[in-house]
Design an enzyme around this catalytic site. Structure first.
Site, short mmCIF file in Angstrom:
data_model
loop_
_atom_site.label_atom_id
_atom_site.label_comp_id
_atom_site.label_asym_id
_atom_site.label_seq_id
_atom_site.Cartn_x
_atom_site.Cartn_y
_atom_site.Cartn_z
N SER A 14 0.83 -0.97 0.14
CA SER A 14 -0.02 0.09 -0.06
C SER A 14 0.93 1.36 0.12
O SER A 14 1.97 1.15 0.09
CB SER A 14 -0.84 -0.11 1.33
N ILE A 16 3.20 4.29 -0.15
CA ILE A 16 4.72 4.63 -0.38
C ILE A 16 5.26 3.48 -0.66
O ILE A 16 6.00 3.49 -1.96
CB ILE A 16 5.27 5.62 0.81
N SER A 143 9.71 10.30 9.00
CA SER A 143 8.49 11.29 8.78
C SER A 143 8.95 12.44 9.27
O SER A 143 9.85 12.83 10.00
CB SER A 143 7.31 10.94 9.67
N TYR A 156 3.58 8.39 17.71
CA TYR A 156 4.06 8.28 16.37
C TYR A 156 5.27 9.27 16.20
O TYR A 156 6.19 8.77 15.62
CB TYR A 156 2.87 8.68 15.39
N LYS A 160 8.98 7.95 15.48
CA LYS A 160 9.70 8.30 14.49
C LYS A 160 11.01 9.19 14.65
O LYS A 160 11.93 9.08 13.74
CB LYS A 160 8.71 9.35 13.37
N1 LIG Z 1 1.45 9.15 4.07
C1 LIG Z 1 2.02 9.83 5.07
O1 LIG Z 1 1.41 11.12 5.06
C2 LIG Z 1 3.15 9.37 5.52
C3 LIG Z 1 3.89 10.71 6.04
C4 LIG Z 1 5.26 10.49 6.61
C5 LIG Z 1 5.76 9.08 7.03
N2 LIG Z 1 4.92 8.03 6.62
C6 LIG Z 1 5.30 6.77 6.68
O2 LIG Z 1 5.35 6.07 5.57
C7 LIG Z 1 5.28 4.72 5.61
C8 LIG Z 1 4.31 3.95 4.77
O3 LIG Z 1 2.92 4.54 5.11
P1 LIG Z 1 1.98 4.83 4.03
O4 LIG Z 1 1.73 6.21 4.25
O5 LIG Z 1 2.40 4.29 2.82
O6 LIG Z 1 0.61 3.96 4.79
P2 LIG Z 1 -0.24 2.88 4.35
O7 LIG Z 1 -0.87 3.01 3.01
O8 LIG Z 1 -0.96 2.58 5.44
O9 LIG Z 1 0.87 1.71 4.27
C9 LIG Z 1 1.38 1.05 5.25
C10 LIG Z 1 2.13 -0.28 4.81
O10 LIG Z 1 2.96 -0.86 6.26
C11 LIG Z 1 2.48 -2.05 6.04
N3 LIG Z 1 2.24 -2.60 7.66
C12 LIG Z 1 1.42 -2.10 8.64
N4 LIG Z 1 1.59 -2.67 9.80
C13 LIG Z 1 2.29 -3.84 9.36
C14 LIG Z 1 2.81 -4.74 10.11
N5 LIG Z 1 2.14 -5.17 11.55
N6 LIG Z 1 3.60 -5.90 9.50
C15 LIG Z 1 4.13 -5.58 8.17
N7 LIG Z 1 3.77 -4.65 7.60
C16 LIG Z 1 2.90 -3.86 8.09
C17 LIG Z 1 1.04 -2.37 5.33
O11 LIG Z 1 0.71 -3.65 4.99
P3 LIG Z 1 -0.32 -4.70 5.28
O12 LIG Z 1 -1.32 -3.97 6.07
O13 LIG Z 1 -0.43 -5.46 4.29
O14 LIG Z 1 0.53 -5.47 6.39
C18 LIG Z 1 1.29 -1.15 4.31
O15 LIG Z 1 1.82 -1.92 3.27
C19 LIG Z 1 5.14 4.48 7.24
O16 LIG Z 1 6.20 4.28 7.97
C20 LIG Z 1 4.52 5.69 7.53
O17 LIG Z 1 4.83 6.14 8.90
C21 LIG Z 1 3.71 8.29 5.72
#
Ligand SMILES: NC(=O)c1ccc[n+]([C@@H]2O[C@H](COP(=O)([O-])OP(=O)(O)OC[C@H]3O[C@@H](n4cnc5c(N)ncnc54)[C@H](OP(=O)(O)O)[C@@H]3O)[C@@H](O)[C@H]2O)c1
Length: 271
Positions: A14, A16, A143, A156, A160
Site C-alpha cells: 500500500s 509509499i 517522517s 508516532y 519516528k
Molecule cells: N502517508 C503519509 O503522510 C506519511 C508521512 C510520513 C511518513 N509516512 C510513513 O510511510 C510509511 C508507509 O506508510 P503509508 O503512508 O504508505 O501508509 P499505508 O498506505 O497505510 O501503508 C502502510 C504499509 O505498512 C504495512 N504494515 C503495517 N503494519 C504492518 C505490520 N504489522 N507488519 C507488516 N507490515 C505492516 C502495510 O501492509 P499490510 O497492512 O498489508 O501489512 C502497508 O503496506 C510508514 O512508515 C509511515 O509512517 C507516511
C-alpha cells in the site's frame, strides 16, 4: 542504478511502499515485496510485472513486522532468492490519531513495535549480509513527525524520532564499510495512513483526514524518493505542504515552531 539490484521493500502492499515498488520495477530492479496481506502483495506484483519485471525477478515474502521470531528465516529466504540483498527499504509503519491523555500504554507499545523495533530487528538481520558483501543500501521511511512534535501523535512522533536517531547512528557506524543509509522524511502523502492509524484504544481511526486527503500524490512522492536515492542523498525530505516549511522553522526558530504547533493542536484531526 537499480538495474538488477535486489531491493527488499517492507510495507509494499500500500501507499509509499507500493508506489516505490512500481518505480523500482520501472528502474529494472529485482524485487522482494513484504507486508502482511499476501493477496494484496500478489496484486502489486502483477502490476510490477506490467512494468517489465519478469516473474522470476519478484518474490513475495509476507510477514508481520512485529513477529521477530520469523525474521531469521525470512531474511534467509530473501538472501537466498538471488544470493544477495542490495537494498533494504524499511517502510512498513502505522500512525496515531489520539491525545496522550486518551492513549493506552498498549497503543504506545504497538506503535513502537511496528514503527521502531520492527525496523531495527529486520535491519539487524540484513546488516551482516551487507557487511559481508561490502556494499548495501538501507533506507527507512521516517517522517516529518521524526523531526517535529505535533498534537495527537505523541506515540508516532516519539517512534519516528527514535527511527531517525537509530538510522543516523547506524550510518555513522557503517559509513566506511560501503553501506549507505538513507532516512526519508515525508510530509503529508495521500495514502491509507490515517485510515490505518491507531486511536488511543488501539482501534483503527478508519478515515482519511484532511491533511492526508490534501497531501502529496503518492506516485510523485515515490518519484522524489527515487531521485533522492539516485543522488545518493542521506536524508530525503518529500512533501508539498506547509509541514515541509516546519522542518526549516524548527531548525532555525524552534520557539516559533512550538507556538505554531501549539496553536494548531485542536484542529489536527478535523475531517
Ligand atoms: N502517508 C503519509 O503522510 C506519511 C508521512 C510520513 C511518513 N509516512 C510513513 O510511510 C510509511 C508507509 O506508510 P503509508 O503512508 O504508505 O501508509 P499505508 O498506505 O497505510 O501503508 C502502510 C504499509 O505498512 C504495512 N504494515 C503495517 N503494519 C504492518 C505490520 N504489522 N507488519 C507488516 N507490515 C505492516 C502495510 O501492509 P499490510 O497492512 O498489508 O501489512 C502497508 O503496506 C510508514 O512508515 C509511515 O509512517 C507516511
Amino acid at each position: 542504478m537499480f538495474e538488477n539490484k535486489v531491493v527488499w521493500i517492507t510495507g509494499a502492499s500500500s501507499g509509499i511502499g507500493e508506489a516505490v515498488a512500481y518505480e523500482m520495477a520501472k528502474a529494472g530492479a529485482v524485487l522482494i515485496l513484504s507486508a502482511r496481506r499476501e493477496d494484496v502483495l500478489a496484486h502489486v506484483s502483477a502490476q510490477c510485472a506490467r512494468f517489465g519485471v519478469s516473474e522470476s525477478n519478484i518474490k513475495l515474502l509476507p510477514f508481520d513486522i512485529t513477529d521477530e521470531a520469523v525474521f531469521a528465516d525470512i531474511t534467509t529466504a530473501a538472501h537466498s532468492f538471488k544470493g544477495r540483498i542490495d537494498m533494504l527499504f524499511n517502510n512498513a509503519g502505522i500512525s496515531q490519531r489520539s491525545l496522550c491523555v486518551d492513549t493506552d500504554m498498549a497503543t504506545y507499545r504497538r506503535l513502537f513495535e511496528v514503527d521502531v523495533f520492527g525496523q531495527i530487528a529486520l535491519t539487524k538481520q540484513v546488516l551482516p549480509h551487507m557487511l559481508e558483501q561490502g556494499a548495501g543500501h538501507i533506507a527507512v521511511t521516517a517522517s516529518v513527525a521524526g523531526k517535529i512534535g505535533v498534537a495527537e501523535r505523541t506515540g508516532y512522533c516519539a517512534a519516528k524520532h527514535a527511527v531517525m536517531g537509530f538510522f543516523d547512528a547506524l550510518r555513522s557506524e557503517v559509513n566506511r564499510q560501503g553501506i549507505h543509509v538513507t532516512t526519508i522524511t515525508p510530509g503529508f502523502i495521500r495514502t491509507a495512513i490515517s485510515e490505518n492509524a491507531l486511536k488511543g484504544d488501539g482501534e483503527k481511526f478508519g478515515k482519511m483526514d484532511k491533511n492526508i486527503s490534501g497531501g502529496m500524490d503518492v506516485t510523485a512522492c515515490a518519484e522524489a524518493i527515487m531521485k533522492g536515492f539516485k543522488r545518493g542523498k542521506k536524508e530525503i525530505a518529500v512533501g508539498t505542504g506547509k509541514e515541509m516549511q516546519g522542518l526549516w522553522v524548527k531548525r532555525f526558530f524552534p520557539n516559533l515552531l512550538f507556538k505554531i504547533t501549539g496553536n494548531l493542536a485542536p484542529t489536527v484531526t478535523e475531517s
